[in-house]
Design a protein around this motif. Structure first.
Motif, mmCIF file in Angstrom:
data_model
loop_
_atom_site.group_PDB
_atom_site.id
_atom_site.type_symbol
_atom_site.label_atom_id
_atom_site.label_comp_id
_atom_site.label_asym_id
_atom_site.label_seq_id
_atom_site.Cartn_x
_atom_site.Cartn_y
_atom_site.Cartn_z
ATOM 1 N N UNK A 132 0.933 -1.298 -0.084
ATOM 2 C CA UNK A 132 -0.092 -0.069 -0.043
ATOM 3 C C UNK A 132 0.800 1.148 0.037
ATOM 4 N N UNK A 133 0.458 2.468 -0.713
ATOM 5 C CA UNK A 133 0.899 3.510 -0.612
ATOM 6 C C UNK A 133 0.906 4.450 0.589
ATOM 7 N N UNK A 134 0.060 3.849 1.404
ATOM 8 C CA UNK A 134 0.068 4.575 2.865
ATOM 9 C C UNK A 134 -0.207 3.679 4.020
ATOM 10 N N UNK A 135 -0.081 4.263 5.331
ATOM 11 C CA UNK A 135 -0.343 3.248 6.249
ATOM 12 C C UNK A 135 -0.921 4.157 7.468
ATOM 13 N N UNK A 136 -1.514 3.649 8.496
ATOM 14 C CA UNK A 136 -2.003 4.257 9.752
ATOM 15 C C UNK A 136 -1.787 3.332 10.713
ATOM 16 N N UNK A 137 -1.133 3.818 11.968
ATOM 17 C CA UNK A 137 -1.018 2.964 13.157
ATOM 18 C C UNK A 137 -1.488 4.040 14.413
ATOM 19 N N UNK A 138 -1.745 3.237 15.408
ATOM 20 C CA UNK A 138 -1.977 3.998 16.835
ATOM 21 C C UNK A 138 -1.274 3.365 17.961
ATOM 22 N N UNK A 139 -0.806 3.950 18.853
ATOM 23 C CA UNK A 139 0.031 3.522 20.056
ATOM 24 C C UNK A 139 -0.770 3.920 21.273
ATOM 25 N N UNK A 140 -0.840 2.815 22.096
ATOM 26 C CA UNK A 140 -1.191 2.986 23.540
ATOM 27 C C UNK A 140 0.023 2.444 24.450
ATOM 28 N N UNK A 141 0.130 2.803 25.839
ATOM 29 C CA UNK A 141 1.075 2.273 26.509
ATOM 30 C C UNK A 141 0.509 2.787 27.978
ATOM 31 N N UNK A 142 1.042 1.726 29.007
ATOM 32 C CA UNK A 142 0.939 2.079 30.206
ATOM 33 C C UNK A 142 -0.402 2.469 30.820
ATOM 34 N N UNK A 143 -1.297 1.590 30.238
ATOM 35 C CA UNK A 143 -2.713 1.457 30.611
ATOM 36 C C UNK A 143 -3.068 1.244 32.252
ATOM 37 N N UNK B 104 2.673 -2.658 29.862
ATOM 38 C CA UNK B 104 2.407 -2.277 30.788
ATOM 39 C C UNK B 104 0.525 -2.154 30.749
ATOM 40 N N UNK B 105 0.288 -3.155 30.256
ATOM 41 C CA UNK B 105 -1.300 -3.331 30.337
ATOM 42 C C UNK B 105 -1.878 -3.409 31.696
ATOM 43 N N UNK B 106 -0.953 -4.038 32.411
ATOM 44 C CA UNK B 106 -1.321 -4.330 33.879
ATOM 45 C C UNK B 106 -0.520 -3.673 34.986
ATOM 46 N N UNK B 107 -0.760 -3.990 36.215
ATOM 47 C CA UNK B 107 0.307 -3.486 37.167
ATOM 48 C C UNK B 107 1.070 -4.606 37.562
ATOM 49 N N UNK B 108 0.669 -5.936 37.869
ATOM 50 C CA UNK B 108 1.405 -7.197 38.111
ATOM 51 C C UNK B 108 0.153 -8.147 38.142
ATOM 52 N N UNK B 109 0.829 -9.558 38.042
ATOM 53 C CA UNK B 109 -0.429 -10.615 37.730
ATOM 54 C C UNK B 109 -0.335 -11.447 38.982
ATOM 55 N N UNK B 110 -1.046 -10.756 39.957
ATOM 56 C CA UNK B 110 -1.414 -11.618 41.163
ATOM 57 C C UNK B 110 -2.715 -12.348 41.012
ATOM 58 N N UNK B 111 -3.417 -11.958 40.247
ATOM 59 C CA UNK B 111 -4.820 -12.861 40.214
ATOM 60 C C UNK B 111 -4.891 -13.378 38.485
ATOM 61 N N UNK B 112 -4.958 -14.819 38.504
ATOM 62 C CA UNK B 112 -4.979 -15.202 36.903
ATOM 63 C C UNK B 112 -6.141 -14.851 36.475
ATOM 64 N N UNK B 113 -7.223 -14.664 36.903
ATOM 65 C CA UNK B 113 -8.520 -14.248 36.217
ATOM 66 C C UNK B 113 -8.442 -12.758 35.655
ATOM 67 N N UNK B 114 -7.515 -12.095 36.097
ATOM 68 C CA UNK B 114 -7.316 -10.706 35.351
ATOM 69 C C UNK B 114 -6.710 -10.700 34.032
ATOM 70 N N UNK B 115 -6.341 -11.668 33.352
ATOM 71 C CA UNK B 115 -5.890 -11.828 32.140
ATOM 72 C C UNK B 115 -6.778 -11.432 31.166
ATOM 73 N N UNK B 116 -7.995 -12.173 31.249
ATOM 74 C CA UNK B 116 -9.238 -12.002 30.587
ATOM 75 C C UNK B 116 -9.775 -10.318 30.652
#
Length: 372
Positions: free
Chosen positions: A104-115, A140-152
């Motif tokens: 393609x001659x063009x492209x578009x992307x977006x960036x998030x971080x540290x949510x 940094x989608x998370x703070x840390x994984x102390x509860x496996x239910x939080x992955x979803x």
């Protein structure tokens, strides 16, 4: 059993020129598959895994869709069935997906971080971000994984949203994403094109390299309790970088962008005293491992998060790649750690990276010419 069989929308991840991967949450042991329809009228089903089984799982299902032409416009849906037949089968809503198109001659992307699992921030980012070729969730989608239910609830259905609707996800692993008792299970919920936490892909005239900067302290630091091994991973990425940047579609791209969570440059590069609770504001270990390969490739800019402060460092003679660092987790635009997002738009004339806060104000803008 009671409760919903499916616990998230179908999340489109790991976009490639010939396909993508669909990941979704389930509440009990299920099997599932993906059905697709193309704009040209063709149809298909993706229903096998790498070992010849129908994809199955008790918390998450993943299906790789491949063999499609680049730039294909599709509709996809997931079909889920409980293995014990305790529930009727679930068919998701159809959603639109487009495979990557390097021509393609063009492209578009977006960036998030540290949510950092901040629902108010995620809702605001979701509202502000348009449909793009790729949404890079830069660590940094998370703070840390102390509860496996939080992955979803963190990765697949954050704040109850379908964040991959119109924006296939490329997830970059941040240092908080590798923390906590259950962090080793993150790879079950995050798909990448080659099954490794680093990759490269082409969207229009833009070659993108995704790297994993690891933790913000050495592997032997006592806080990690022997759970991490990022120093060999950095070395592996250094070898891989020289190989992947020699591929024609990556080597010849007019624009060359690197995504990694921890910056490779910072405004104050004082040596850190880890014994005095110091930590890396930039990853000197990663830069030492990758700098020569990035310079040899002609990387123009490194896009990062981690610091929670919006910063733009221009290229220099010593570091010929610019460094753009987006903001933090706060939805309040007056906060010192206010969230921001980056909108990247490429044409034949230039690549423009625009950083905006959640009110739409432009914080930084970087314009890059095409490489000869």
């Amino acid at each position: 059993m009671t409760g919903a069989l499916v616990t998230s929308p179908p999340v489109v991840m790991a976009p490639r020129s010939d396909g993508f991967e669909v990941v979704w949450g389930v509440s009990r042991l299920c099997r599932g598959w993906v059905e697709w329809e193309s704009d040209d009228g063709s149809r298909g089903t993706a229903s096998g895994d790498a070992f010849g089984m129908v994809p199955q799982g008790a918390r998450v299902l993943r299906v790789r869709v491949e063999g499609l032409p680049h730039g294909s416009c599709l509709r996809v849906r997931t079909v889920t069935e409980a293995v014990d037949a305790s529930s009727p089968r679930h068919e998701s809503a159809w959603k639109s997906v487009r495979t990557l198109d390097g021509s393609s001659e063009d492209a578009r992307f977006a960036v998030w971080n540290d949510t950092h699992q901040r629902d108010d921030t995620l809702r605001a980012l979701h509202e502000a971000t348009p449909e793009v070729d790729v949404l890079v969730w830069n660590g940094d989608l998370c703070n840390d994984w102390t509860d496996p239910a939080e992955f979803t609830t963190t990765v697949l259905n954050p704040a109850g949203l379908d964040v991959s609707d119109g924006r296939p996800l490329a997830v970059v692993v941040g240092n908080h994403d590798v923390r906590g008792t259950w962090a080793y299970q993150l790879e079950d919920f995050v798909a990448t094109p080659e099954g490794r936490p680093f990759t490269a892909f082409r969207i229009g005239p833009v070659a993108c390299v995704v790297l994993h900067t690891g933790e913000d302290k050495p592997d032997a630091h006592p806080t990690f309790e022997g759970r991490v091994a990022f120093e060999p991973l950095r070395a592996e990425q250094a070898r891989w970088l020289r190989e992947v940047t020699a591929r024609p579609e990556i080597a010849d791209a007019p624009y060359r962008v690197v995504f990694c969570h921890i910056p490779l440059r910072w405004i104050d590069e004082t040596v850190v005293d880890y014994d005095a609770d110091g930590y890396d504001w930039f990853s000197r270990m990663s830069r030492d491992a990758w700098h020569d390969a990035l310079v040899g490739w002609g990387a123009q800019i490194v896009v990062s998060g981690h610091t929670h402060y919006q910063t733009s460092l221009p290229a220099t003679e010593e570091f010929p790649y610019a460094q753009l660092i987006s903001g933090g987790p706060d939805a309040d635009t007056a906060s010192d750690e206010a969230a921001a997002w980056i909108d990247g738009e490429a044409s034949a004339d230039e690549l423009v990276l625009t950083m905006r806060d959640l009110a739409g104000e432009v914080l930084h803008e970087v314009r890059l010419p095409p490489l000869a």
